[in-house]
Write a protein that holds these residues in place. Structure first.
Motif, PDB file in Angstrom:
ATOM      1  N   LYS A  88       1.079  -1.439   0.095  1.00  0.00           N
ATOM      2  CA  LYS A  88       0.171  -0.379  -0.024  1.00  0.00           C
ATOM      3  C   LYS A  88       0.875   1.204  -0.159  1.00  0.00           C
ATOM      4  N   CYS A  91       1.723   2.334   4.406  1.00  0.00           N
ATOM      5  CA  CYS A  91       2.133   1.096   4.615  1.00  0.00           C
ATOM      6  C   CYS A  91       2.523  -0.555   4.189  1.00  0.00           C
ATOM      7  N   CYS A  93       1.218  -3.470   3.720  1.00  0.00           N
ATOM      8  CA  CYS A  93       0.367  -3.864   3.926  1.00  0.00           C
ATOM      9  C   CYS A  93       0.747  -4.779   2.017  1.00  0.00           C
ATOM     10  N   ILE A 105      -4.448  -5.317   6.209  1.00  0.00           N
ATOM     11  CA  ILE A 105      -4.849  -4.142   7.222  1.00  0.00           C
ATOM     12  C   ILE A 105      -3.512  -4.047   8.003  1.00  0.00           C
ATOM     13  N   CYS A 106      -3.670  -2.816   8.680  1.00  0.00           N
ATOM     14  CA  CYS A 106      -2.717  -3.119   9.960  1.00  0.00           C
ATOM     15  C   CYS A 106      -3.150  -1.475  11.080  1.00  0.00           C
ATOM     16  N   CYS A 109      -3.412   1.926   7.928  1.00  0.00           N
ATOM     17  CA  CYS A 109      -3.936   2.060   7.261  1.00  0.00           C
ATOM     18  C   CYS A 109      -5.655   1.615   7.497  1.00  0.00           C
TER      19      CYS A 109
HETATM   20 ZN   LIG Z   1      -1.721  -0.985   6.240  1.00  0.00          ZN
END
Ligand SMILES: [Zn+2]
Lengths: 551, 159
Positions: A88, A91, A93, A105-106, A109
């Protein structure tokens, strides 16, 4: 109501109106609104299209034609390109389309407190690549801003975007309009290209009073390309959009897939009476996920607005977002805009400015591939017709294949013909891309050479082609294995001709009494006897001698 | 929750800043305050003139800024305020805006615009994927799921 009028008109007629009846005019200065800010931009000096560009077609005295003749459309496009990075924008991800929902996801984001974004270097690289490809000026210093709005697909409550200083601005793109739409070369201005992040995906259930959100897409990097309001017809807009797709694919920054939403076009359109300098009320059209939809939606919208004008109901054209309904082939109101949305942009405090060095920009410029426009001009200079040029340069893989074939010494026109006709048809039928073809460029060049030097006939060539496409192998190997070498020995052909003539005394008599069309029948019989290997020119020559011989 | 609205107002300046009134006074006196209306318009260092527009909805070129409309601010920040709270916040936010009014009087024509606060640029990341380990606890904090999807109230119009 005007809607009843619309129902009687077929959608494909709209594209005719759009491409042929709206006159081409332009003024040198445009004031455009983008991203809520008023910017004044001077459009690129462009080549004035020649007078003969599109001769207005005569549709008789259709009332709608008359109406459309008095208006011109002003069209600008915002294109969102989803970048094919591995991660992304801010990040680590994975950026992977089609993953199980809400798995990529993290904290970054998802906008969790304390998480900080760090910019992906590939996003900057892709931004520079695209900016250069669109002939833009690059900002050696640019920055990110927060665009605030509340929506369930936006976990942070704001989108990280670029507001007042985009990475690239002030460019242009050149396109060729296909011959079937009148042909011609056009240049459209590019206002800006900026980096931003995508929102999540929102799915509306048909039943139930809730919506579903998948945040895998939240934070995926986008480049937004804003055009100048330089387009005048649906065809021009569709061609602009396809050029964007070609460019991002040539550059390798995106797969440009419209169905998956990797390339999304929002169209802004207004119409005005010819001669008027101010713009009319602007309407935005969304949900355009095919180039044909871009063109048809615009032509529909031009007609809709022109009719309202003509009925003295111009005040019913309001600033709004309309959706294209593919099934009904019409645009419908999605939402009316009450003034401009206030996104309360401000500089993103969590990200440093984006600094490019001249060396970096130069190194990327040096690594740019040949772009579609340059390729088209080069193919044109090779002597190929515009239809061939547009076909071959449309897909970078096809172009590479074509160039590999002629690189092996094959005749340019023959190579183009084989690729565009039989090979394209085969691939389409088998749903394959040219990269999957088992026929290598080397072997296609061999095949063309073998036909050219008379080793095999064109007919045999075609048979070999389909075998090679399906199974692979070499032209020479196949000629030897199947004993396909063309028969060029006159004595051998003569033997077959004599045999066929003597076996068909009745047809011979008819021929000699004036039914000369029967020559084709004899030629076919001889070719059949030779298993298609007889040299056609020799065959015809010898056959004529024998048929017309006085015995 | 109301802090978000304040932050948006404060941060609306081209350079983000958390400035005390005292600092502003010092700054204002350091530069001659012979202000001009062009204080907000920077020329970018590029071949093309580029106007940086402000994100205030109540944009104005005069040095006197419009008083805050607390109700509409609250609306954009999606918070509800009681009439008593509106009355309480109005002078506070007006004070913040007045500080920016002072800032705008500073003549910055001869100063190269800083597009960002003073931070080291070039802090970029390799494009190498890494799966966040503790995704389950993120998902656990999501109030409502429908299969694999987050469940939210039906929304159709984006604005
Ligand atoms: Zn993320």
């Amino acid at each position: 109501m005007s809607t009843t009028l619309f129902r009687t008109i077929q959608p494909n007629q709209f594209s005719l109106f759009g491409s042929t009846l709206l006159r081409w005019r332009r003024s040198s200065n445009f004031s455009v609104r983008c991203c809520g800010s008023q910017t004044t931009t001077t459009t690129q000096k462009i080549k004035q299209p020649s007078q003969s560009r599109i001769a207005p077609k005569n549709h008789g005295s259709n009332k709608l034609d008359e109406i459309l003749r008095d208006y011109e459309a002003v069209i600008g496009i915002e294109t969102h390109v989803q970048l094919s990075t591995l991660t992304k924008a801010f990040c680590n991800c994975p950026n992977s389309y089609g993953s199980h929902p809400n798995t990529s996801i993290c904290p970054v984001c998802m906008g969790l407190p304390g998480a900080l974004p760090v910019l992906n270097s590939k996003v900057v690289e892709f931004g520079v690549r695209l900016g250069l490809a669109l002939n833009c000026d690059l900002s050696l210093k640019s920055k990110f801003d927060r665009k605030q709005y509340f929506y369930p697909d936006l976990p942070k409550g704001y989108q990280i975007s670029q507001f007042d200083i985009p990475i690239a601005s002030g460019g242009f793109v050149d396109v060729d309009i296909p011959l079937e739409f009148g042909g011609g070369h056009r240049r459209f201005g590019i206002t800006r290209v900026h980096m931003e992040e995508d929102a999540g995906k929102l799915l509306h259930s048909d039943t139930g009073d809730y919506s579903q959100v998948d945040l895998n897409r939240a934070g995926v990097p986008l480049l937004e390309i804003v055009s100048e309001p330089d387009m005048r017809t649906g065809i021009e807009a569709a061609e602009y959009a396809s050029e964007m797709q070609r460019i991002v694919r040539y550059l390798g920054v995106s797969n440009g897939n419209m169905q998956e939403g990797s390339l999304r076009c929002d169209v802004n359109i207004s119409i005005r009476p010819i001669g008027q300098t101010e713009f009319g009320t602007k309407v935005e059209i969304k949900n355009l996920n095919a180039f044909s939809a871009v063109s048809r939606a615009i032509d529909f919208e031009i007609s809709r607005q022109a009719l309202l004008h003509n009925q003295g109901q111009a005040d019913q054209i309001v600033t709004e977002t309309r959706l294209w309904e593919e099934g009904a082939q019409k645009t419908v109101t999605m939402r009316k805009k009450e003034g401009l949305a206030d996104y309360r942009y401000f500089p993103e405090p969590d990200l440093p400015e984006v600094i490019l060095t001249q060396e970096y920009v130069d190194s990327i410029r040096a690594s740019l591939p040949e772009l579609p426009e340059a390729k088209r001009r080069r193919y044109e200079a090779m002597g190929l017709g515009m239809q061939d040029v547009l076909f071959l340069a449309n897909d970078v893989s096809v172009a590479e294949y074509f160039e590999a074939v002629i690189g092996k010494g094959a005749d340019v026109k023959s190579a183009a013909n084989w690729i565009m006709s039989d090979i394209a048809a085969y691939l389409k039928n088998e749903e394959l891309s040219i990269n999957d073809a088992k026929l290598t460029p080397q072997e296609l060049a061999e095949l063309i050479a073998a036909i050219k030097d008379g080793t095999i006939s064109g007919k045999i060539g075609k048979q070999i082609l389909f075998e090679l496409l399906a199974k692979g192998g070499t032209v020479q190997g196949m000629i030897k294995a199947k004993d396909l070498v063309q028969i060029t020995d006159p004595a051998e052909i003569e033997k077959m001709v004599l045999k066929v003539v003597s076996e068909n005394p009745k047809q011979l008599e008819q021929y000699r009494s004036g039914k000369t069309k029967l020559e084709g029948y004899f030629a076919g019989q001889v070719m059949k006897m030779s298993k298609g290997k007889a040299n056609p020119a020799l065959l015809n020559k010898i056959l004529q001698e024998k048929l017309n011989a006085k015995d | 929750m109301a802090t978000r609205a304040f932050l948006a107002v404060i941060s609306s300046s081209p350079n983000r800043c958390f400035i005390t009134p005292r600092m502003i006074k010092n700054q204002a006196s350091a530069f001659s305050s012979s202000s001009s209306s062009s204080a907000l318009q920077f020329q970018r260092h590029s071949r093309k003139p580029h106007r940086i527009s402000r994100s205030f909805s109540s944009e104005t070129n005069s040095s006197v800024l419009q008083p805050p409309d607390i109700s509409s601010l609250a609306k954009t920040a999606r918070i509800s305020l009681t009439p008593a709270e509106i009355e309480e916040y109005e002078p506070k936010i007006r004070q913040v805006i007045d500080w920016f009014g002072q800032l705008q009087q500073v003549d910055v024509n001869s100063v190269e615009p800083a597009i960002r606060a003073d931070m080291e640029g070039g802090n970029l990341r390799e494009d190498a994927p890494e799966t966040f380990e503790n995704r389950d606890s993120i998902r656990a904090s999501i109030p409502s799921f429908d299969e694999a999807y987050l469940k939210v109230p039906k929304v159709l119009n984006k604005e």
